[in-house]
Every structure is written in C-alpha cells, then in structure tokens.
Design a protein around this motif. Sequence first.
Motif, PDB file in Angstrom:
ATOM      1  N   VAL A 169      42.372  39.587  58.000  1.00 47.27           N
ATOM      2  CA  VAL A 169      41.282  40.193  58.753  1.00 47.27           C
ATOM      3  C   VAL A 169      41.156  41.628  58.259  1.00 47.27           C
ATOM      4  O   VAL A 169      42.142  42.246  57.871  1.00 47.27           O
ATOM      5  CB  VAL A 169      41.546  40.139  60.279  1.00 47.27           C
ATOM      6  N   MET A 170      39.948  42.170  58.213  1.00 48.85           N
ATOM      7  CA  MET A 170      39.663  43.517  57.686  1.00 48.85           C
ATOM      8  C   MET A 170      39.912  43.613  56.182  1.00 48.85           C
ATOM      9  O   MET A 170      40.270  44.673  55.674  1.00 48.85           O
ATOM     10  CB  MET A 170      40.468  44.601  58.417  1.00 48.85           C
ATOM     11  N   GLY A 171      39.749  42.523  55.460  1.00 50.86           N
ATOM     12  CA  GLY A 171      39.879  42.580  54.010  1.00 50.86           C
ATOM     13  C   GLY A 171      38.648  43.213  53.376  1.00 50.86           C
ATOM     14  O   GLY A 171      37.550  43.187  53.939  1.00 50.86           O
ATOM     15  N   ASP A 172      38.831  43.802  52.204  1.00 49.99           N
ATOM     16  CA  ASP A 172      37.722  44.337  51.405  1.00 49.99           C
ATOM     17  C   ASP A 172      37.519  43.445  50.195  1.00 49.99           C
ATOM     18  O   ASP A 172      38.481  43.082  49.514  1.00 49.99           O
ATOM     19  CB  ASP A 172      38.022  45.766  50.947  1.00 49.99           C
ATOM     20  N   MET A 173      36.261  43.103  49.909  1.00 55.60           N
ATOM     21  CA  MET A 173      35.926  42.263  48.762  1.00 55.60           C
ATOM     22  C   MET A 173      35.123  43.090  47.768  1.00 55.60           C
ATOM     23  O   MET A 173      34.072  43.633  48.103  1.00 55.60           O
ATOM     24  CB  MET A 173      35.135  41.033  49.207  1.00 55.60           C
ATOM     25  N   ILE A 174      35.625  43.174  46.536  1.00 55.19           N
ATOM     26  CA  ILE A 174      34.999  43.968  45.486  1.00 55.19           C
ATOM     27  C   ILE A 174      34.661  43.057  44.306  1.00 55.19           C
ATOM     28  O   ILE A 174      35.506  42.288  43.839  1.00 55.19           O
ATOM     29  CB  ILE A 174      35.942  45.095  45.010  1.00 55.19           C
ATOM     30  N   LEU A 175      33.416  43.147  43.823  1.00 53.91           N
ATOM     31  CA  LEU A 175      33.016  42.415  42.627  1.00 53.91           C
ATOM     32  C   LEU A 175      33.496  43.170  41.392  1.00 53.91           C
ATOM     33  O   LEU A 175      33.171  44.346  41.204  1.00 53.91           O
ATOM     34  CB  LEU A 175      31.493  42.273  42.573  1.00 53.91           C
ATOM     35  N   LEU A 176      34.262  42.495  40.551  1.00 51.99           N
ATOM     36  CA  LEU A 176      34.723  43.086  39.301  1.00 51.99           C
ATOM     37  C   LEU A 176      33.679  42.858  38.208  1.00 51.99           C
ATOM     38  O   LEU A 176      32.859  41.938  38.302  1.00 51.99           O
ATOM     39  CB  LEU A 176      36.059  42.474  38.895  1.00 51.99           C
ATOM     40  N   PRO A 177      33.688  43.672  37.148  1.00 48.74           N
ATOM     41  CA  PRO A 177      32.700  43.500  36.072  1.00 48.74           C
ATOM     42  C   PRO A 177      32.761  42.136  35.399  1.00 48.74           C
ATOM     43  O   PRO A 177      31.778  41.691  34.816  1.00 48.74           O
ATOM     44  CB  PRO A 177      33.063  44.619  35.089  1.00 48.74           C
ATOM     45  N   THR A 178      33.903  41.466  35.469  1.00 48.06           N
ATOM     46  CA  THR A 178      34.022  40.123  34.902  1.00 48.06           C
ATOM     47  C   THR A 178      33.327  39.069  35.748  1.00 48.06           C
ATOM     48  O   THR A 178      33.195  37.922  35.327  1.00 48.06           O
ATOM     49  CB  THR A 178      35.505  39.739  34.786  1.00 48.06           C
ATOM     50  N   GLY A 179      32.903  39.438  36.967  1.00 43.96           N
ATOM     51  CA  GLY A 179      32.304  38.482  37.887  1.00 43.96           C
ATOM     52  C   GLY A 179      33.278  37.915  38.890  1.00 43.96           C
ATOM     53  O   GLY A 179      32.885  37.180  39.798  1.00 43.96           O
TER      54      GLY A 179
END
Length: 330
Positions: free
Chosen positions: A123-133
């Motif tokens: 819970v309260m995780g952060d999701m980040i898109l990397l340049p690789t997709g």
Amino acid sequence: MENNLYPSLHLCPDGNLFIFANNRSILLDYTNNKVVRMYPDMPGGVARNYPSTGSSVLLPLKLLPINSSAPNAEVFICGGTHPYSYQKANEGMFLEATRSCGRLNITSANPEWEMEEMPLRRVMGDMILLPTGDVLIMNGARKGSAGWNDAIDPVLIPVIYQPDTDDSGTMKFGGFEVMKGSVISRLYHSSAHLLSDGRAVYNFSTELSVEAFYPPCLDSSRSRPSNLWISAGTEFGNMQKFEVNFQYEIMVYLGKNDNEKIKVTMVAPSFTTHSFSMNQRVLVLANDGVRQVSAVSYYVECYVPATAALAPPGYYLKPPFYTWSGLDLT
C-alpha cells in the motif's frame, strides 16, 4: 464511508480522460463535461485510492506508422488495501495490503480487467515508468493505510514489471522481477522520480536522505550506443519524420524491414504526490529502421507523434541509450 481522494487520471489517445477511483472507472470528455464510457468494476473488493492507496500508470503507447489506427492504451493499477483499513489503523488494527494488480485495455471494444499478483503486498507504492517501458514499483508498506502513523511493516524491496508488448502494439502479460532492497523505510508522503540519466530517486518527507535506484538497463556490463543527436530543424506534429543519429561500437545488422527490432522512446517525466505520478508517459515511436552511415555511425528515421493527445506539449527526457532485447534508443 472512506474517502477516495487523489483519483488516477490518464489522457487517452482519443483526447478523453480515463478516471479511476478505488474500483470504478470512466472515460470523460472533459471539454463537454460528459461521461462517454463506463468500464467494468475492478474485481477483488480492494480500494486503491487515498487513504487505501494504490498506484497507477498508463503503459507505454506503441505508436504506429502514418495512416494506421490509433494505438491501444492500457492502464496498470497495483496495490491498495481493504476499504476500511484507515479506520482500522486508527483503532490500532493494521490490515494487510493487497498483492493484486489489474490491467485494462481502455481502448478495447469489450474491455475486461485482467488480474495479476505482485511478489509483495504493498500500500502507498510508487509506480515509475522507465525509459525501457518497464514499470518500477517501490516504497510503501505491507500493512495499514496512508496517513501519519497509519502503516507498519515497510516494504523495502522494489520490483520491476515488464509489460511485454508484441509487434502489433498489443500488450501481453509479462512478469515481476524482485530487485535489491533498501534499508530505509519510505512510507506516507514518500515519492519517486525518474532522472534524465535513467536512475530513479526516492525520498520520504521525514527522512532527509535521498536514495538513487539503478535499474538493470544501467548495468555497466551492457553495451550501449552513444552520442545521440536529433536532426536539426525538426518540427513536431503532422506525422513528420526526423532522424535520430547515434554511434555504436558493435555492428548492427538491421535494415528497413527490421524496424520492429529497434525501439526509440520519448519519456515525459512525472510530478508526484500521494503515490500517483502525474504526467508521466512513454511513447514508443514508429520508425523506418536503421541506416548505417560509417563503421560506427547510424541513424533511425522516426515518425513524430501525430497529435497532442498522444504527446502532450511539455518537456521530454532524453535519457542515455539502453540495450534491451536487441537495440533500444531512448
């Protein structure tokens, strides 16, 4: 009844807004203030917005060549907890967060949620898109909810999710990979951001230190193209072409018919609060393949995104080159 603050919003390729709150979602024509579509409820009975906070991304958009149809768009939502976890936490009972994630093709004629499970509850995780997709998931807790002192059992281990896009632009299920963990808790009001060099930095409002995470694509053992430059005078819009020039010490045996083997991406960085990284976007550009100029010099002809709904105006990162399942230029 608990709040469902900080809903997830994503700009769809048709210019409408996808809005998700807890387990329900709609497509909104914000210009005319009209709901144009209602999506199926996400199954599982889990709440995924503040204070039962999950996180959400729009998976990479694979743009198609000129005169082709608009790309498929798919959202990916992970984490969250019981709808009344915040109330229980204030009573001293910390309920377990969920491991579940949901994927929904928001451009499909018959959209249905497809559920997957993370290796860890969060819970309260952060999701980040990397340049690789790929999708980096970090921060958060295994028990409790958002709010000061309302969560315990920090999740110190990031995971990476690989969406696996096939050549037609249709997303297929990938998998999770567990990364090396931190020793510092990052709970309520933590955030994560992608840097222009490909690292992700993350911090916590009551912890003065900032950590940097190096994703696998930055492994120094990987060969990597260098000296990127874009053809001068490029004007973005109307599906024009532009050249991405680069140098690569390893011979690249690719031609016009092998454009599916090379990936050039545009990355819009995020601004983040309460486990939602707004504005972030990864576009996989259509291209006409690689041409060799000299022994170590090459260029790729790419198509500019056709509309502002695909590539909203703003700043885009030019991270370093990566090699990933062949040759990727980001």
